[in-house]
Scaffold this motif. Structure first.
Motif, short mmCIF file in Angstrom:
data_model
loop_
_atom_site.label_atom_id
_atom_site.label_comp_id
_atom_site.label_asym_id
_atom_site.label_seq_id
_atom_site.Cartn_x
_atom_site.Cartn_y
_atom_site.Cartn_z
N ILE A 188 0.85 -1.19 0.00
CA ILE A 188 0.00 0.00 0.00
C ILE A 188 0.89 1.25 0.00
N CYS A 189 2.10 1.06 -0.59
CA CYS A 189 3.07 2.14 -0.72
C CYS A 189 3.48 2.29 -2.17
N ALA A 190 2.49 2.31 -3.06
CA ALA A 190 2.75 2.47 -4.49
C ALA A 190 2.64 3.94 -4.88
N ALA A 191 3.11 4.26 -6.08
CA ALA A 191 3.00 5.63 -6.57
C ALA A 191 1.55 5.98 -6.88
N GLU A 192 0.78 4.99 -7.35
CA GLU A 192 -0.64 5.18 -7.62
C GLU A 192 -1.36 3.86 -7.42
N SER A 193 -2.63 3.94 -7.09
CA SER A 193 -3.42 2.73 -6.88
C SER A 193 -3.81 2.12 -8.22
N VAL A 194 -3.64 0.80 -8.30
CA VAL A 194 -4.00 0.03 -9.49
C VAL A 194 -4.89 -1.11 -9.02
N GLU A 195 -5.90 -1.46 -9.83
CA GLU A 195 -6.78 -2.56 -9.46
C GLU A 195 -5.95 -3.84 -9.27
N PRO A 196 -6.05 -4.49 -8.11
CA PRO A 196 -5.26 -5.70 -7.87
C PRO A 196 -5.71 -6.84 -8.76
N TYR A 197 -4.84 -7.82 -8.94
CA TYR A 197 -5.15 -8.91 -9.85
C TYR A 197 -4.46 -10.20 -9.43
N VAL A 198 -5.06 -11.30 -9.85
CA VAL A 198 -4.52 -12.63 -9.62
C VAL A 198 -4.17 -13.22 -10.98
N THR A 199 -2.94 -13.71 -11.12
CA THR A 199 -2.46 -14.26 -12.39
C THR A 199 -2.32 -15.77 -12.29
N LEU A 200 -2.93 -16.47 -13.24
CA LEU A 200 -2.78 -17.91 -13.35
C LEU A 200 -1.71 -18.18 -14.40
N GLN A 201 -0.63 -18.82 -13.99
CA GLN A 201 0.50 -19.08 -14.87
C GLN A 201 0.37 -20.50 -15.41
N GLY A 202 0.02 -20.64 -16.68
CA GLY A 202 -0.17 -21.94 -17.28
C GLY A 202 0.95 -22.29 -18.24
N SER A 203 1.06 -23.56 -18.57
CA SER A 203 2.11 -24.01 -19.49
C SER A 203 1.85 -23.55 -20.91
N ALA A 204 0.60 -23.14 -21.22
CA ALA A 204 0.26 -22.74 -22.58
C ALA A 204 -0.43 -21.38 -22.62
N GLY A 205 -0.29 -20.59 -21.54
CA GLY A 205 -0.91 -19.28 -21.53
C GLY A 205 -1.12 -18.77 -20.12
N THR A 206 -1.75 -17.61 -20.02
CA THR A 206 -2.03 -17.00 -18.71
C THR A 206 -3.46 -16.52 -18.66
N ALA A 207 -3.97 -16.44 -17.46
CA ALA A 207 -5.27 -15.81 -17.21
C ALA A 207 -5.07 -14.82 -16.08
N VAL A 208 -5.59 -13.63 -16.25
CA VAL A 208 -5.45 -12.57 -15.24
C VAL A 208 -6.85 -12.15 -14.79
#
Length: 401
Positions: free
Chosen positions: A260-280
């Protein structure tokens, strides 16, 4: 056979003739969100807000005429009978005693996140909930997102290949006023009572909870390890910039890199790291982006209201979206943070301050790139060699089930 959605609709229809009697404990802070939601539900005929409890009176006109006002929950429960639902939206350190008192009635309980401030209190609450037979919903609103069902489907279909890891990234801004708004803000404890108001346990707790849910980690038995590396740029007791590294019982790594010490607030996100792609998954927006060799897709989903889900559970046995038992994995993370050494102060030379007075906020220099690297590499700040990262990851000894 009636589906969960149909049952929820049936519950709403039934409650239109007999509104559920609701009490709200805590009408300020996040309690104002519940007031707005209850106003919506009362207008629809689903609920009747019959009483509130708060040592500070609500703002004039904030309550419907039907609602009586009390200083505390004990007074409210003494004077109010036949409640169907009690909502607790109070400071973290008060959750355990208030939840236990609510469970002694015949009402269902909606308890804001985090459920309680220690694993011992969580276990006591689980015992009381099982004895009462009542539903306990925990206020992780992001778990009501329909995107989670879509994520389950894309994983089952192999859209992004084999799931290799999950990261949660959160960078928000909180100013000095955030820490002076109440006596418990930024505290690890007050007079020996646990509070645990850190970045991963309160402001960005949804990032952790959502990542755990996507990983299928719900109960205390679903985690194999938890490591913490905690820091603070502000002059507080708790952490404001941290990495939490988790491994599930099935071996899946989850890394939560949060500040909570960033330069600006950005919507948080969860990243799924797959062997053939990603989902955010941007969970505050219910927005899911999928990238594979076939291209990029983006979709925004709806969300189920947790209070309505709890009422459908009471009336029709619909499964709870965010049950107390299913917050066990999150509580292991909270306990790891609670029992870890105090967060290490970040070298002031690596922190700049923006704004004036109470509106001033700390910015950890380069934190945006650091969060991305930590999540991508499943590494802590010290492991990626940040100059201010003088701590080392601390392993939490997970209790035997």
């Amino acid at each position: 056979m009636e589906t969960a959605t149909e049952a929820a609709g049936s519950a709403a229809a039934a409650s239109a003739t007999t509104p559920a009697r609701v009490a709200l404990v805590g009408v300020h802070g996040f309690g104002t969100h519940h007031l707005r939601n209850l106003q919506r539900l009362q207008a629809a005929g689903s609920v009747s807000l019959v009483a509130v409890a708060d040592p500070q009176p609500p703002a004039p006109g904030a309550l419907p005429p039907s609602a009586a006002i009390y200083q505390g929950l004990e007074e409210l429960l003494t004077a109010t009978r036949d409640l169907d639902l009690v909502i607790v939206a109070t400071p973290i350190q008060t959750h355990a005693p208030l939840a236990l008192a609510a469970l002694a009635t015949d009402a269902e309980l909606y308890l804001e996140k985090p459920p309680v401030a220690s694993l011992a209190d969580f276990n006591r609450l689980c015992t009381a909930a099982a004895r009462s037979g009542h539903g306990v919903q925990i206020g992780f609103q992001s778990l009501g997102s329909h995107a989670l069902g879509a994520i389950e489907e894309l994983l089952a279909a192999g859209t992004i290949g084999t799931l290799e890891g999950i990261s949660a990234t959160g960078r928000w801004v909180r100013d000095r006023a955030y820490y002076t708004r109440s006596r418990w803000a930024g505290k690890r404890s007050i007079n020996g009572v646990d509070v645990v108001d850190g970045v991963a346990t309160n402001p960005l707790a949804h990032a952790v909870a959502t990542a755990l849910r996507i990983a299928g980690a719900r109960t205390t038995a679903d985690l194999a390890s938890v490591e913490t590396e905690l820091y603070r740029a502000n002059d507080i007791e708790s952490d404001d910039t941290s990495v939490i590294r988790i491994r599930t019982a099935s071996g899946l790594p989850i890394t939560c890199a949060l500040t909570i010490c960033a330069a600006e607030s950005v919507e948080p996100y969860v990243t799924l790291q797959g062997s053939a792609g990603t989902a955010v998954f941007h969970y505050t927006e219910d927005r899911l982006t999928v990238e594979t060799a076939a291209g990029r897709t983006e979709e925004t989903f709806g969300r189920d209201d947790l209070a309505e889900n709890l009422l459908a559970h009471r009336g029709h046995g619909v499964p709870l979206t965010s049950s107390l038992a299913d917050s066990g994995a999150f509580m292991l993370v909270l306990e790891a943070i609670r029992t870890a050494p105090p967060p290490a102060p970040i070298d002031p030379a690596c922190v700049r301050w923006e704004g004036e007075g109470d509106a001033a906020h700390a910015v950890v220099v380069g934190i945006e790139e650091a969060l991305e690297r930590a999540g991508r590499q499943h590494a802590t700040f010290s492991e990626i060699g940040l100059p201010w990262a003088v701590a080392a990851p601390v392993a939490f000894d997970i209790p035997a089930s």
